[in-house]
Design a protein around this motif. Structure first.
Motif, mmCIF file in Angstrom:
data_model
loop_
_atom_site.group_PDB
_atom_site.id
_atom_site.type_symbol
_atom_site.label_atom_id
_atom_site.label_comp_id
_atom_site.label_asym_id
_atom_site.label_seq_id
_atom_site.Cartn_x
_atom_site.Cartn_y
_atom_site.Cartn_z
ATOM 1 N N CYS A 80 -3.672 -4.181 -5.874
ATOM 2 C CA CYS A 80 -5.008 -3.604 -6.033
ATOM 3 C C CYS A 80 -5.556 -3.166 -4.690
ATOM 4 O O CYS A 80 -5.080 -3.581 -3.625
ATOM 5 N N LEU A 81 -6.567 -2.319 -4.776
ATOM 6 C CA LEU A 81 -7.286 -1.831 -3.616
ATOM 7 C C LEU A 81 -8.622 -1.293 -4.113
ATOM 8 O O LEU A 81 -8.688 -0.688 -5.181
ATOM 9 N N VAL A 82 -9.680 -1.523 -3.351
ATOM 10 C CA VAL A 82 -11.009 -1.036 -3.702
ATOM 11 C C VAL A 82 -11.417 0.005 -2.669
ATOM 12 O O VAL A 82 -11.259 -0.215 -1.461
ATOM 13 N N VAL A 83 -11.940 1.133 -3.142
ATOM 14 C CA VAL A 83 -12.507 2.164 -2.274
ATOM 15 C C VAL A 83 -14.008 2.170 -2.539
ATOM 16 O O VAL A 83 -14.428 2.442 -3.662
ATOM 17 N N THR A 84 -14.789 1.852 -1.507
ATOM 18 C CA THR A 84 -16.234 1.821 -1.701
ATOM 19 C C THR A 84 -16.770 3.228 -1.889
ATOM 20 O O THR A 84 -16.180 4.200 -1.421
ATOM 21 N N ALA A 85 -17.892 3.307 -2.562
ATOM 22 C CA ALA A 85 -18.562 4.588 -2.744
ATOM 23 C C ALA A 85 -18.964 5.131 -1.377
ATOM 24 O O ALA A 85 -19.373 4.365 -0.498
ATOM 25 N N SER A 86 -18.830 6.422 -1.207
ATOM 26 C CA SER A 86 -19.167 7.005 0.087
ATOM 27 C C SER A 86 -20.670 6.989 0.282
ATOM 28 O O SER A 86 -21.435 7.195 -0.645
ATOM 29 N N TRP A 97 -4.145 -5.776 -1.834
ATOM 30 C CA TRP A 97 -3.320 -6.953 -2.133
ATOM 31 C C TRP A 97 -2.168 -6.533 -3.023
ATOM 32 O O TRP A 97 -2.345 -5.759 -3.963
ATOM 33 N N THR A 98 -0.999 -7.043 -2.705
ATOM 34 C CA THR A 98 0.178 -6.862 -3.550
ATOM 35 C C THR A 98 0.707 -8.242 -3.914
ATOM 36 O O THR A 98 0.837 -9.116 -3.047
ATOM 37 N N ASP A 99 0.993 -8.437 -5.184
ATOM 38 C CA ASP A 99 1.600 -9.684 -5.650
ATOM 39 C C ASP A 99 2.843 -9.939 -4.791
ATOM 40 O O ASP A 99 3.694 -9.052 -4.648
ATOM 41 N N PRO A 100 2.954 -11.130 -4.186
ATOM 42 C CA PRO A 100 4.097 -11.408 -3.313
ATOM 43 C C PRO A 100 5.464 -11.126 -3.948
ATOM 44 O O PRO A 100 6.394 -10.719 -3.253
ATOM 45 N N ALA A 101 5.588 -11.284 -5.261
ATOM 46 C CA ALA A 101 6.867 -11.020 -5.928
ATOM 47 C C ALA A 101 7.222 -9.526 -5.935
ATOM 48 O O ALA A 101 8.364 -9.173 -6.195
ATOM 49 N N PHE A 102 6.251 -8.672 -5.643
ATOM 50 C CA PHE A 102 6.470 -7.226 -5.677
ATOM 51 C C PHE A 102 6.387 -6.582 -4.301
ATOM 52 O O PHE A 102 6.409 -5.359 -4.193
ATOM 53 N N ARG A 103 6.309 -7.374 -3.258
ATOM 54 C CA ARG A 103 6.204 -6.820 -1.906
ATOM 55 C C ARG A 103 7.527 -6.201 -1.470
ATOM 56 O O ARG A 103 8.586 -6.527 -1.979
ATOM 57 N N GLY A 104 7.425 -5.284 -0.528
ATOM 58 C CA GLY A 104 8.609 -4.618 -0.006
ATOM 59 C C GLY A 104 9.033 -3.415 -0.831
ATOM 60 O O GLY A 104 10.102 -2.860 -0.624
ATOM 61 N N ARG A 105 8.195 -2.983 -1.752
ATOM 62 C CA ARG A 105 8.515 -1.853 -2.626
ATOM 63 C C ARG A 105 7.622 -0.638 -2.370
ATOM 64 O O ARG A 105 7.624 0.299 -3.162
ATOM 65 N N SER A 109 1.516 0.855 0.503
ATOM 66 C CA SER A 109 1.465 2.237 1.012
ATOM 67 C C SER A 109 0.993 3.191 -0.066
ATOM 68 O O SER A 109 0.177 4.086 0.191
ATOM 69 N N SER A 110 1.494 3.012 -1.270
ATOM 70 C CA SER A 110 1.083 3.877 -2.381
ATOM 71 C C SER A 110 -0.395 3.720 -2.702
ATOM 72 O O SER A 110 -1.095 4.702 -2.972
ATOM 73 N N LEU A 111 -0.888 2.487 -2.671
ATOM 74 C CA LEU A 111 -2.303 2.243 -2.936
ATOM 75 C C LEU A 111 -3.183 2.890 -1.865
ATOM 76 O O LEU A 111 -4.170 3.555 -2.177
ATOM 77 N N VAL A 112 -2.827 2.701 -0.594
ATOM 78 C CA VAL A 112 -3.624 3.289 0.483
ATOM 79 C C VAL A 112 -3.549 4.822 0.416
ATOM 80 O O VAL A 112 -4.568 5.501 0.565
ATOM 81 N N SER A 113 -2.379 5.362 0.149
ATOM 82 C CA SER A 113 -2.245 6.822 0.032
ATOM 83 C C SER A 113 -3.100 7.360 -1.109
ATOM 84 O O SER A 113 -3.764 8.399 -0.966
ATOM 85 N N ALA A 114 -3.119 6.671 -2.232
ATOM 86 C CA ALA A 114 -3.958 7.085 -3.359
ATOM 87 C C ALA A 114 -5.442 6.988 -2.991
ATOM 88 O O ALA A 114 -6.243 7.843 -3.394
#
Length: 166
Positions: A80-86, A97-105, A109-114
């Motif tokens: 997950c990732l939250v983007v505050t209102a501008s 945050w990424t679930d530790p079982a899914f890290r390294g995939r 990066s995809s969340l921040v890029s989105a």
């Protein structure tokens, strides 16, 4: 059967009802880990400061003015990732945050890029974030994505503020 290596980033709300529970679980893990890293470990969500408990209890209310991005593996939220209102022509990224079982995939990066795409579409000129200085991996990720350290807007000790033009 869904390939568990495939992860989609989606805006929330709007997903299955189970997504709220999954988001709450991700936020709880994020806040519990952060408290532990600050040397203020608590036994469970009930021991978190009120503002963090409120996020876990009702993410939809806590982030009503913000955009929440979820990384889903099938129907299961794994990041997950939250983007505050501008406000002043800039947005802020929070709660990555990424679930530790899914890290390294590449999920973070995809969340921040989105989030950056969302910010650009919203017409903001910059995206800021703050990160604890001991989270070297997160700082390296942000630097790879074009963020640079900037003057702090937060008075908390050991917090690094970063920003990137959009």
């Amino acid at each position: 059967m869904t390939d568990q290596r495939e992860v989609a980033v989606v805006r929330w709300p709007g997903q299955a009802p189970s997504a709220q529970e999954g988001l709450a679980d991700l936020l709880a893990a994020y806040h519990l880990q952060t408290q532990a890293e600050k040397g203020e470990a608590v036994a469970g969500v009930d021991g978190l400061p009120e503002r963090y408990r409120a996020e876990v209890a009702d993410p939809q209310a806590a982030f009503v003015d913000d955009v929440v991005l979820l990384a889903l593996s099938g129907d299961t939220p794994v990041g997950c990732l939250v983007v505050t209102a501008s406000g002043d022509g800039r947005s802020e990224v929070k709660r990555l945050w990424t679930d530790p079982a899914f890290r390294g995939r590449g999920i973070a990066s995809s969340l921040v890029s989105a989030a950056l795409v969302h910010a650009e579409e919203s017409g903001v000129s910059a995206v800021g974030l703050s990160v604890w200085k001991w989270r070297a991996g997160a700082i390296a990720l942000y630097e790879r994505l074009g963020f640079t350290v900037t003057e702090s807007w937060d008075e908390r000790d050991q917090l690094v503020c970063m920003e990137r033009a959009v």
